[in-house]
Design a protein around this motif. Structure first.
Motif, PDB file in Angstrom:
ATOM      1  N   ASP A   9       1.548   0.718   5.430  1.00  0.00           N
ATOM      2  CA  ASP A   9       0.775  -0.460   5.824  1.00  0.00           C
ATOM      3  C   ASP A   9       0.913  -1.575   4.796  1.00  0.00           C
ATOM      4  O   ASP A   9       1.410  -1.357   3.698  1.00  0.00           O
ATOM      5  CB  ASP A   9      -0.698  -0.103   6.019  1.00  0.00           C
ATOM      6  CG  ASP A   9      -1.333   0.454   4.759  1.00  0.00           C
ATOM      7  OD1 ASP A   9      -0.630   0.651   3.748  1.00  0.00           O
ATOM      8  OD2 ASP A   9      -2.548   0.690   4.780  1.00  0.00           O
ATOM      9  N   ASN A  10       0.485  -2.759   5.157  1.00  0.00           N
ATOM     10  CA  ASN A  10       0.587  -3.918   4.265  1.00  0.00           C
ATOM     11  C   ASN A  10      -0.452  -3.933   3.150  1.00  0.00           C
ATOM     12  O   ASN A  10      -0.370  -4.755   2.240  1.00  0.00           O
ATOM     13  CB  ASN A  10       0.473  -5.216   5.067  1.00  0.00           C
ATOM     14  CG  ASN A  10       1.681  -5.447   5.938  1.00  0.00           C
ATOM     15  OD1 ASN A  10       2.765  -4.946   5.641  1.00  0.00           O
ATOM     16  ND2 ASN A  10       1.511  -6.180   7.017  1.00  0.00           N
ATOM     17  N   THR A  11      -1.434  -3.049   3.207  1.00  0.00           N
ATOM     18  CA  THR A  11      -2.461  -3.011   2.166  1.00  0.00           C
ATOM     19  C   THR A  11      -2.093  -2.063   1.029  1.00  0.00           C
ATOM     20  O   THR A  11      -2.817  -1.957   0.056  1.00  0.00           O
ATOM     21  CB  THR A  11      -3.819  -2.587   2.744  1.00  0.00           C
ATOM     22  OG1 THR A  11      -3.713  -1.258   3.273  1.00  0.00           O
ATOM     23  CG2 THR A  11      -4.275  -3.545   3.824  1.00  0.00           C
ATOM     24  N   ALA A  12      -0.963  -1.362   1.174  1.00  0.00           N
ATOM     25  CA  ALA A  12      -0.477  -0.435   0.144  1.00  0.00           C
ATOM     26  C   ALA A  12      -1.514   0.641  -0.184  1.00  0.00           C
ATOM     27  O   ALA A  12      -1.756   0.952  -1.338  1.00  0.00           O
ATOM     28  CB  ALA A  12      -0.053  -1.189  -1.106  1.00  0.00           C
ATOM     29  N   THR A  13      -2.103   1.198   0.865  1.00  0.00           N
ATOM     30  CA  THR A  13      -3.100   2.244   0.653  1.00  0.00           C
ATOM     31  C   THR A  13      -2.739   3.566   1.313  1.00  0.00           C
ATOM     32  O   THR A  13      -3.241   4.603   0.908  1.00  0.00           O
ATOM     33  CB  THR A  13      -4.483   1.806   1.187  1.00  0.00           C
ATOM     34  OG1 THR A  13      -4.354   1.460   2.566  1.00  0.00           O
ATOM     35  CG2 THR A  13      -5.022   0.620   0.403  1.00  0.00           C
ATOM     36  N   THR A  14      -1.862   3.544   2.305  1.00  0.00           N
ATOM     37  CA  THR A  14      -1.498   4.768   3.014  1.00  0.00           C
ATOM     38  C   THR A  14      -0.050   5.128   2.706  1.00  0.00           C
ATOM     39  O   THR A  14       0.877   4.447   3.146  1.00  0.00           O
ATOM     40  CB  THR A  14      -1.663   4.577   4.543  1.00  0.00           C
ATOM     41  OG1 THR A  14      -2.982   4.119   4.809  1.00  0.00           O
ATOM     42  CG2 THR A  14      -1.412   5.877   5.269  1.00  0.00           C
TER      43      THR A  14
END
Length: 60
Positions: A9-14
């Motif tokens: 994802d674009n939030t760099a969390t998964t």
């Protein structure tokens, strides 16, 4: 040569499935694999292109 995006994802969390499956906890990681499919070396740091070429030449 295989490249895997680290996150899904674009939030760099998964983390991406390939990252989880490899047990990687940081990046970059470079695996050098011989013709027999066996990992012969692993770099867990940024390497210079000349260093990488030298190492590849030893397994080719």
């Amino acid at each position: 040569f295989v490249h895997s995006e680290v996150y899904t994802d674009n939030t760099a969390t998964t983390p991406a499935p390939a990252v989880d499956a490899s047990g990687l906890t940081f990046e970059p990681s470079i695996f050098l694999v011989g013709a027999d499919g066996i990992v012969v070396e692993r770099f867990d740091v940024v390497v210079d292109v000349s260093e990488l070429r030298d190492r590849i030449a030893t397994i080719a």
